[in-house]
Design a protein around this motif. Structure first.
Motif, PDB file in Angstrom:
ATOM      1  N   ASN A   6     -64.050  15.981 -55.902  1.00  0.00           N
ATOM      2  CA  ASN A   6     -63.508  16.273 -57.234  1.00  0.00           C
ATOM      3  C   ASN A   6     -64.554  17.094 -57.982  1.00  0.00           C
ATOM      4  OD1 ASN A   6     -62.840  16.111 -60.052  1.00  0.00           O
ATOM      5  ND2 ASN A   6     -61.541  14.343 -59.618  1.00  0.00           N
ATOM      6  N   THR A   7     -64.375  18.412 -57.997  1.00  0.00           N
ATOM      7  CA  THR A   7     -65.387  19.323 -58.547  1.00  0.00           C
ATOM      8  C   THR A   7     -65.726  19.007 -59.993  1.00  0.00           C
ATOM      9  OG1 THR A   7     -64.681  21.086 -57.072  1.00  0.00           O
ATOM     10  CG2 THR A   7     -65.956  21.738 -58.997  1.00  0.00           C
ATOM     11  N   SER A   8     -64.727  18.782 -60.806  1.00  0.00           N
ATOM     12  CA  SER A   8     -64.958  18.495 -62.222  1.00  0.00           C
ATOM     13  C   SER A   8     -65.774  17.220 -62.398  1.00  0.00           C
ATOM     14  CB  SER A   8     -63.622  18.373 -62.957  1.00  0.00           C
ATOM     15  OG  SER A   8     -63.835  18.029 -64.311  1.00  0.00           O
ATOM     16  N   PHE A   9     -65.421  16.176 -61.650  1.00  0.00           N
ATOM     17  CA  PHE A   9     -66.143  14.902 -61.733  1.00  0.00           C
ATOM     18  C   PHE A   9     -67.576  15.084 -61.255  1.00  0.00           C
ATOM     19  CE2 PHE A   9     -67.174  10.476 -61.026  1.00  0.00           C
ATOM     20  CZ  PHE A   9     -66.406   9.800 -61.974  1.00  0.00           C
ATOM     21  N   LEU A  10     -67.756  15.863 -60.207  1.00  0.00           N
ATOM     22  CA  LEU A  10     -69.099  16.129 -59.675  1.00  0.00           C
ATOM     23  C   LEU A  10     -69.984  16.799 -60.719  1.00  0.00           C
ATOM     24  CD1 LEU A  10     -71.134  16.370 -57.249  1.00  0.00           C
ATOM     25  CD2 LEU A  10     -70.088  18.604 -56.806  1.00  0.00           C
ATOM     26  N   ILE A  11     -69.469  17.857 -61.350  1.00  0.00           N
ATOM     27  CA  ILE A  11     -70.254  18.596 -62.341  1.00  0.00           C
ATOM     28  C   ILE A  11     -70.658  17.702 -63.507  1.00  0.00           C
ATOM     29  CG2 ILE A  11     -70.146  20.465 -64.051  1.00  0.00           C
ATOM     30  CD1 ILE A  11     -68.236  21.903 -62.032  1.00  0.00           C
ATOM     31  N   ASN A  12     -69.734  16.853 -63.947  1.00  0.00           N
ATOM     32  CA  ASN A  12     -69.982  16.008 -65.112  1.00  0.00           C
ATOM     33  C   ASN A  12     -70.863  14.799 -64.817  1.00  0.00           C
ATOM     34  OD1 ASN A  12     -68.448  17.596 -66.902  1.00  0.00           O
ATOM     35  ND2 ASN A  12     -66.546  16.614 -66.250  1.00  0.00           N
ATOM     36  N   HIS A  13     -70.978  14.429 -63.533  1.00  0.00           N
ATOM     37  CA  HIS A  13     -71.672  13.188 -63.205  1.00  0.00           C
ATOM     38  C   HIS A  13     -72.836  13.331 -62.230  1.00  0.00           C
ATOM     39  CE1 HIS A  13     -67.766  11.765 -64.766  1.00  0.00           C
ATOM     40  NE2 HIS A  13     -68.437  10.699 -65.148  1.00  0.00           N
ATOM     41  N   ILE A  14     -73.128  14.515 -61.760  1.00  0.00           N
ATOM     42  CA  ILE A  14     -74.145  14.652 -60.712  1.00  0.00           C
ATOM     43  C   ILE A  14     -75.531  14.221 -61.191  1.00  0.00           C
ATOM     44  CG2 ILE A  14     -74.569  17.120 -61.186  1.00  0.00           C
ATOM     45  CD1 ILE A  14     -74.988  17.400 -58.100  1.00  0.00           C
ATOM     46  N   SER A  15     -75.876  14.512 -62.444  1.00  0.00           N
ATOM     47  CA  SER A  15     -77.195  14.099 -62.942  1.00  0.00           C
ATOM     48  C   SER A  15     -77.286  12.583 -63.076  1.00  0.00           C
ATOM     49  CB  SER A  15     -77.499  14.778 -64.286  1.00  0.00           C
ATOM     50  OG  SER A  15     -77.776  16.153 -64.099  1.00  0.00           O
ATOM     51  N   LEU A  16     -76.205  11.959 -63.537  1.00  0.00           N
ATOM     52  CA  LEU A  16     -76.155  10.501 -63.619  1.00  0.00           C
ATOM     53  C   LEU A  16     -76.244   9.898 -62.219  1.00  0.00           C
ATOM     54  CD1 LEU A  16     -75.727   7.972 -65.365  1.00  0.00           C
ATOM     55  CD2 LEU A  16     -73.264   8.350 -65.184  1.00  0.00           C
ATOM     56  N   PHE A  17     -75.576  10.518 -61.271  1.00  0.00           N
ATOM     57  CA  PHE A  17     -75.602  10.099 -59.868  1.00  0.00           C
ATOM     58  C   PHE A  17     -77.017  10.189 -59.302  1.00  0.00           C
ATOM     59  CE2 PHE A  17     -74.949  11.654 -55.367  1.00  0.00           C
ATOM     60  CZ  PHE A  17     -74.539  10.444 -54.828  1.00  0.00           C
ATOM     61  N   PHE A  18     -77.701  11.292 -59.581  1.00  0.00           N
ATOM     62  CA  PHE A  18     -79.069  11.482 -59.076  1.00  0.00           C
ATOM     63  C   PHE A  18     -80.056  10.512 -59.718  1.00  0.00           C
ATOM     64  CE2 PHE A  18     -79.168  16.084 -57.216  1.00  0.00           C
ATOM     65  CZ  PHE A  18     -78.145  15.739 -56.355  1.00  0.00           C
ATOM     66  N   VAL A  19     -79.951  10.292 -61.026  1.00  0.00           N
ATOM     67  CA  VAL A  19     -80.904   9.385 -61.674  1.00  0.00           C
ATOM     68  C   VAL A  19     -80.658   7.950 -61.226  1.00  0.00           C
ATOM     69  CG1 VAL A  19     -79.635   8.815 -63.817  1.00  0.00           C
ATOM     70  CG2 VAL A  19     -82.120   8.878 -63.834  1.00  0.00           C
ATOM     71  N   LYS A  78     -57.955   1.000 -57.608  1.00  0.00           N
ATOM     72  CA  LYS A  78     -57.474   2.297 -57.144  1.00  0.00           C
ATOM     73  C   LYS A  78     -58.583   3.353 -57.219  1.00  0.00           C
ATOM     74  CE  LYS A  78     -53.960   2.109 -60.043  1.00  0.00           C
ATOM     75  NZ  LYS A  78     -52.709   2.458 -60.757  1.00  0.00           N
ATOM     76  N   SER A  79     -58.444   4.362 -56.407  1.00  0.00           N
ATOM     77  CA  SER A  79     -59.425   5.446 -56.389  1.00  0.00           C
ATOM     78  C   SER A  79     -59.461   6.176 -57.727  1.00  0.00           C
ATOM     79  CB  SER A  79     -59.091   6.443 -55.268  1.00  0.00           C
ATOM     80  OG  SER A  79     -59.922   7.579 -55.356  1.00  0.00           O
ATOM     81  N   ILE A  80     -60.642   6.428 -58.212  1.00  0.00           N
ATOM     82  CA  ILE A  80     -60.822   7.167 -59.475  1.00  0.00           C
ATOM     83  C   ILE A  80     -60.829   8.664 -59.201  1.00  0.00           C
ATOM     84  CG2 ILE A  80     -62.454   7.653 -61.340  1.00  0.00           C
ATOM     85  CD1 ILE A  80     -63.195   4.708 -61.327  1.00  0.00           C
ATOM     86  N   LEU A  81     -61.371   9.038 -58.041  1.00  0.00           N
ATOM     87  CA  LEU A  81     -61.448  10.462 -57.701  1.00  0.00           C
ATOM     88  C   LEU A  81     -60.096  10.970 -57.176  1.00  0.00           C
ATOM     89  CD1 LEU A  81     -64.910  10.447 -55.905  1.00  0.00           C
ATOM     90  CD2 LEU A  81     -64.418  11.259 -58.210  1.00  0.00           C
TER      91      LEU A  81
END
Length: 458
Positions: free
Chosen positions: A201-214, A455-458
């Motif tokens: 999910n490209t949009s979800f990735l862009i919005n959450h990648i920094s939170l995911f990394f930290v 249920k899946s969020i993505l």
């Protein structure tokens, strides 16, 4: 083969103008925490500047990216404009968009790569240290796999295309030498799979990648603290429980999040810098030139070599403490005896080293860890102090990456969160269910409600 500490190497390592120095990072590095306040990352852009640096490192690019006014002038000089007004309008557009990058605000993954590090050169050192830690822990041996995951995001945009004209295209081959220890292979595999899931999910990735990394940065650091303190009982595959509370919950002394959360981690950090020094001493030996040998690694090598090798190494530790460490520091050390085991030798070495490290060094080292907690995981618990917490956004991100099918049974979700370093007590789990139900992510298998699914969020 001789199985001893290498006194010559150690003497060069510890000696500074004839004075004993408690150095680190020669043959072993544990945590990306500076002991100098100016080098501490301030996270003014959240984690996005570190994330941008990680993406550049993955792509073999220079960690330092220039987004100064000189770049705007350079780009403008290469363009053709109908008149002065259109030229000025485009220059204004570039400057405004670069301001957004400085604030960590992006609309595409390509833009993420353009987010600069801190302007302060000293603080930049702390950010680069975090980048190297993350890269070595989760990506180094999986660069091509991660590149493929990220390449699927075809989200080029005008700003990225224009700024690419001014990019330094020199490539850093092999991303330099390995600095840190990839201690948790199972956690690393979860990270790769989660990134792949997130990228669906490209949009979800862009919005959450920094939170995911930290999140993964903090989990790796927390587990290193807990496991290193276990010395030779370090487990690479079994994460130790660290409890969180949800941001809107009320903390209490009887909650697991109070006893096995931030308070526990800070307690485990007490005197932890001694490990940074001790593992460099122990790693300078005559039988291995491998970097990042932790206590359990050394024990395994000696067990393979046999009892005589282990006894020889134990004796050399006590010989070094008595003839070098005690002589140079005037700190009392424990004496060797035949009943001393390798674990006892490690304990005695750590005990002696802890006595020599100043409270200032320990404090500054710990504050760098607390800075990450305060910025990304802190809930003020009143008299209980800081409590590790998850925001709703953080919670939903973790739920999203934990579900790879259309749905997952609720009781399995808790296990998936624990695989990603998050433990919740019964009360927090009830709150999670309320949130997921409110957002329509919960479903029941039958009217009896015996089985609940997410249920899946993505």
């Amino acid at each position: 083969m001789v199985y001893q500490l290498d006194f010559n190497k150690i003497n060069k390592f510890i000696d500074k103008s004839g004075k004993y120095t408690f150095r680190r990072r020669s043959v072993a590095s544990i945590l990306p925490l500076p002991t100098r306040e100016p080098e501490r990352a301030k996270f003014d852009r959240g984690f996005s500047s570190i994330t941008g640096g990680i993406i550049r490192k993955i792509n073999g690019k220079n960690l330092i990216v220039d987004t100064s006014d000189a770049i705007v002038e350079h780009i403008i000089s290469m363009g053709k404009f109908d008149d002065e007004e259109s030229k000025n309008l485009f220059a204004h557009y570039l400057r405004e968009q670069i301001k957004e990058l400085h604030l960590g605000r992006i609309t595409s993954l390509n833009q993420l790569e353009r987010i600069p590090l801190a302007e302060n050169e000293e603080e930049r050192k702390g950010e680069i240290d975090l980048i190297n830690f993350f890269f070595d822990t989760f990506i180094r041996d999986e660069v091509e796999r991660v590149q493929e995951i990220l390449k699927k995001q075809d989200d080029s945009d005008l700003l990225s295309d224009v700024l690419e004209l001014s990019t330094d295209h020199s490539v850093t081959k092999n991303n330099g030498v390995e600095i840190y220890y990839s201690a948790f292979p199972t956690l690393k595999e979860h990270f790769i799979r989660d990134l792949e899931n997130l990228a669906s999910n490209t949009s979800f990735l862009i919005n959450h990648i920094s939170l995911f990394f930290v999140h993964y940065t903090f989990v790796a650091m927390s587990q290193l603290i807990l496991q290193t303190n276990k010395m030779t009982r370090f487990s690479q595959d079994e994460l130790l429980p660290v409890y969180y509370i949800l941001q809107w919950e009320k903390p209490a002394t009887w909650r697991n999040s109070s006893r096995q959360g931030n308070k526990m981690l800070i307690g485990e950090m007490d005197g932890f810098f001694a490990h940074e020094h001790a593992l460099n001493i122990l790693g300078m030996n005559t039988f291995s030139d491998k970097r990042n040998q932790f206590y359990h690694d050394i024990k395994y090598q000696l067990e393979e070599a046999g009892l005589e090798a282990e006894r020889e190494y134990i004796q050399s530790i006590y010989k070094w403490m008595k003839e070098i460490y005690k002589e140079k520091t005037n700190i009392p050390v424990r004496e060797y005896s035949e009943d001393k085991t390798l674990d006892m030798a490690f304990d005695d070495l750590i005990s002696a080293i802890k006595k020599g490290i100043s409270s200032e060094v320990n404090s500054r080292y710990q504050k760098a860890f607390q800075a990450i907690i305060s910025k990304f995981f802190r809930k003020h618990g009143g008299s209980l102090g800081t409590i590790l917490s998850l925001s709703q956004e953080h919670l939903l991100m973790l739920v999203a990456i934990s579900i790879t099918d259309e749905r997952i049974e609720l009781k399995k979700l808790w296990k998936e969160l624990e695989k990603r370093g998050v433990w919740l007590d019964y009360h927090s789990k009830e709150e999670v269910v309320k949130v997921l139900d409110k957002l329509n992510y919960m479903e029941k298998k039958s009217d009896s409600g015996d089985a609940q699914y997410v249920k899946s969020i993505l």
